[in-house]
Design a protein around this motif. Structure first.
Motif, PDB file in Angstrom:
ATOM      1  N   VAL A  92      -7.506 -52.863  -1.385  1.00 51.59           N
ATOM      2  CA  VAL A  92      -6.445 -53.847  -2.093  1.00 51.59           C
ATOM      3  C   VAL A  92      -5.073 -53.249  -2.014  1.00 51.59           C
ATOM      4  O   VAL A  92      -4.759 -52.134  -2.023  1.00 51.59           O
ATOM      5  CB  VAL A  92      -6.900 -54.073  -3.419  1.00 51.59           C
ATOM      6  N   HIS A  93      -4.220 -54.319  -1.286  1.00 50.09           N
ATOM      7  CA  HIS A  93      -2.561 -53.853  -1.437  1.00 50.09           C
ATOM      8  C   HIS A  93      -1.772 -54.781  -2.447  1.00 50.09           C
ATOM      9  O   HIS A  93      -0.703 -54.617  -2.142  1.00 50.09           O
ATOM     10  CB  HIS A  93      -2.124 -53.680   0.033  1.00 50.09           C
ATOM     11  N   ALA A 116       2.487 -49.420 -11.082  1.00 47.38           N
ATOM     12  CA  ALA A 116       3.419 -49.307 -10.190  1.00 47.38           C
ATOM     13  C   ALA A 116       3.342 -47.889  -9.338  1.00 47.38           C
ATOM     14  O   ALA A 116       3.983 -47.697  -8.369  1.00 47.38           O
ATOM     15  CB  ALA A 116       4.863 -49.679 -10.655  1.00 47.38           C
ATOM     16  N   GLN A 117       2.488 -46.854 -10.236  1.00 45.03           N
ATOM     17  CA  GLN A 117       2.474 -45.557  -9.659  1.00 45.03           C
ATOM     18  C   GLN A 117       1.402 -45.711  -8.271  1.00 45.03           C
ATOM     19  O   GLN A 117       1.392 -44.568  -7.636  1.00 45.03           O
ATOM     20  CB  GLN A 117       1.982 -44.612 -10.492  1.00 45.03           C
ATOM     21  N   LEU A 118       0.556 -46.790  -8.216  1.00 47.25           N
ATOM     22  CA  LEU A 118      -0.460 -46.589  -7.501  1.00 47.25           C
ATOM     23  C   LEU A 118       0.081 -46.744  -5.797  1.00 47.25           C
ATOM     24  O   LEU A 118       1.099 -47.526  -5.530  1.00 47.25           O
ATOM     25  CB  LEU A 118      -1.461 -47.601  -7.735  1.00 47.25           C
ATOM     26  N   ARG A 119      -0.948 -46.115  -5.056  1.00 48.82           N
ATOM     27  CA  ARG A 119      -0.423 -46.122  -3.657  1.00 48.82           C
ATOM     28  C   ARG A 119      -1.565 -46.750  -2.756  1.00 48.82           C
ATOM     29  O   ARG A 119      -2.700 -46.471  -3.142  1.00 48.82           O
ATOM     30  CB  ARG A 119      -0.014 -44.811  -3.026  1.00 48.82           C
ATOM     31  N   THR A 120      -1.284 -47.174  -1.685  1.00 53.15           N
ATOM     32  CA  THR A 120      -2.356 -47.890  -0.537  1.00 53.15           C
ATOM     33  C   THR A 120      -2.881 -46.223   0.067  1.00 53.15           C
ATOM     34  O   THR A 120      -2.360 -45.387  -0.003  1.00 53.15           O
ATOM     35  CB  THR A 120      -1.857 -48.636   0.455  1.00 53.15           C
ATOM     36  N   PRO A 121      -4.033 -46.370   0.817  1.00 50.78           N
ATOM     37  CA  PRO A 121      -4.397 -45.116   1.595  1.00 50.78           C
ATOM     38  C   PRO A 121      -3.179 -44.519   2.583  1.00 50.78           C
ATOM     39  O   PRO A 121      -3.161 -43.437   2.699  1.00 50.78           O
ATOM     40  CB  PRO A 121      -5.441 -45.543   2.352  1.00 50.78           C
TER      41      PRO A 121
END
Ligand code: SAM
Ligand code: SF4
Ligand code: SF4
Length: 380
Positions: A92-93, A116-121
């Protein structure tokens, strides 16, 4: 007349999500039965709303006795963020916060800060956006931006105050929504999109004023076909104004040229305003149409929906969901186990409701499937 509503808590159709015997590790690409990747997650943060749009939360049903979810049922911000992190690891992006009215959820900006801190692989930040009726936007736009929200979509069904007040059914004025959009623009929450649900005989005369108003402003106006979501809005096919007709009406006044989709799985078909040379003039901008009734786009539907209390829905028209909350709470499952459960559910997905509906006879307003979940519960 809308049918009497079955309280959502009593629907009991959500199956408890289970950890499969075979692990489904996160690889950044998760495909369903029809080869569709999971790339887009809509998270409903509240089932409440301060509007009573007749096509979504009709007043007769969503009255003071309506059994909204108790606060203890709602996923906490930490629970939402934990799930969102796992979804991101599965590919999920894009995350869209919705509802009900998402700005009614207390301290929503704290959730946005966490998401907002999350990142894609591959280390990129997620595309983080929110759909709102705009009523609280003037007050909240700056805090949302500061928390890390990138964009907003504002729903607005017309510019005529009488029409709009009657559609939101709480007498809310257009001017305050427009003020919310100005505040969002000033805060840098752009490009702003505007969603207008078109109901034949109700607000179809607002199509051209809306097009005139937003043409050349950088705001992307999108017309949504009135859909048969939920079970309470008394939907009738003859109230759907097909998108092709919307495009025809606009093109009579402003020539339009078709534009390519910006991303696979995009819900809107894009049309650019033509300049003097007949080609698309980017300064004039574009409009979009979302033809969920007349032109099914299930074949590239990459969206999952997470309800306010943690049920995962694989289709907007699903009657049942998969309850992830017991994994988070009673079972205290590990991230790996939750990822496997989500992976297994998505891998089994074969939903394509709109395509099946389009195979019905044109005058058949019936629809396949059992009683469906409300839009205000899983979000649009
Ligand atoms: N309250 C927020 C809002 O109105 O933007 C977010 C939730 S609302 C359920 C999300 C979107 O769904 C809105 O743009 C709304 O217009 C749309 N929607 C709701 N019921 C609909 C229906 N029956 N057909 C088409 N769109 C609908
Ligand atoms: Fe509320 Fe949005 Fe539904 Fe209107 S469409 S009733 S604003 S949730
Ligand atoms: Fe996706 Fe279901 Fe809508 Fe088809 S009907 S586009 S599968 S949400």
């Amino acid at each position: 007349m809308p049918q009497a509503v079955i309280p959502i808590a009593d629907l009991g159709r959500a199956r408890r999500a289970a950890v499969p015997t075979q692990a489904v590790p996160t690889s950044g690409l998760l495909l369903d039965q029809l080869g569709r990747p999971l790339t887009d997650l809509r998270i409903s943060v509240t089932d409440r709303c301060n509007f009573r749009c007749s096509y979504c939360m009709p007043k007769e049903v969503f009255d003071k006795d309506y059994p909204y979810l108790p606060h203890s049922s709602l996923l906490s911000f930490e629970e939402i963020t934990r799930l969102a992190r796992i979804f991101a690891a599965h590919g999920v992006h894009k995350i869209r916060l919705t509802g009900g009215e998402p700005l009614l959820r207390k301290n929503i900006e704290l959730l946005i800060e966490q998401l907002a801190q999350l990142r894609t692989p591959d280390g990129k930040s997620l595309d983080l956006t929110l759909t709102t009726n705009g009523s609280l936007l003037a007050r909240k736009a700056q805090a949302l931006k500061d928390a890390g929200l990138q964009r907003v979509t504002v729903s607005l069904d017309g510019l005529d105050d009488t029409v709009f007040r009657s559609m939101n059914d709480v007498d809310f004025p257009v001017a305050q929504v427009l003020a919310g959009m100005d505040a969002a623009h000033a805060a840098g929450l752009g490009p702003i999109k505007v969603n207008m649900v078109v109901k034949r005989g109700t607000n179809e005369n607002e199509i051209l004023p809306m097009a005139r108003r937003f043409r050349g402003t950088g705001i992307v106006l999108r017309f949504i076909e009135y859909m048969d979501v939920g079970a309470t809005n008394g939907w009738r096919m003859d109230e759907v104004l097909p998108s092709a007709e919307v495009v025809r009406r606009i093109a009579k006044e402003f020539p339009l040229v078709p534009l390519e989709a910006t991303a696979p799985g995009e819900t809107a078909q894009r049309w650019g305003y033509a300049g003097a040379d007949g080609g698309h003039d980017p300064a004039l901008g574009e409009v979009g149409v979302i033809s969920s009734v007349t032109q099914a786009f299930c074949h590239d539907c990459t969206r999952a929906r997470l309800s306010t209390e943690g049920k995962l829905y694989l289709c907007l028209f699903a009657s049942g969901g998969h309850d992830l909350r017991p994994l988070l709470r009673e079972e205290q499952a590990s991230d790996e186990d939750i990822a496997s459960a989500i992976g297994h559910i998505w891998q089994g997905r074969a939903d394509r409701y709109s395509e099946l509906r389009s195979q019905l006879a044109p005058d058949d307003s019936g629809a396949p499937g059992a009683r469906r979940v409300e839009m205000s519960y899983i979000g649009g």
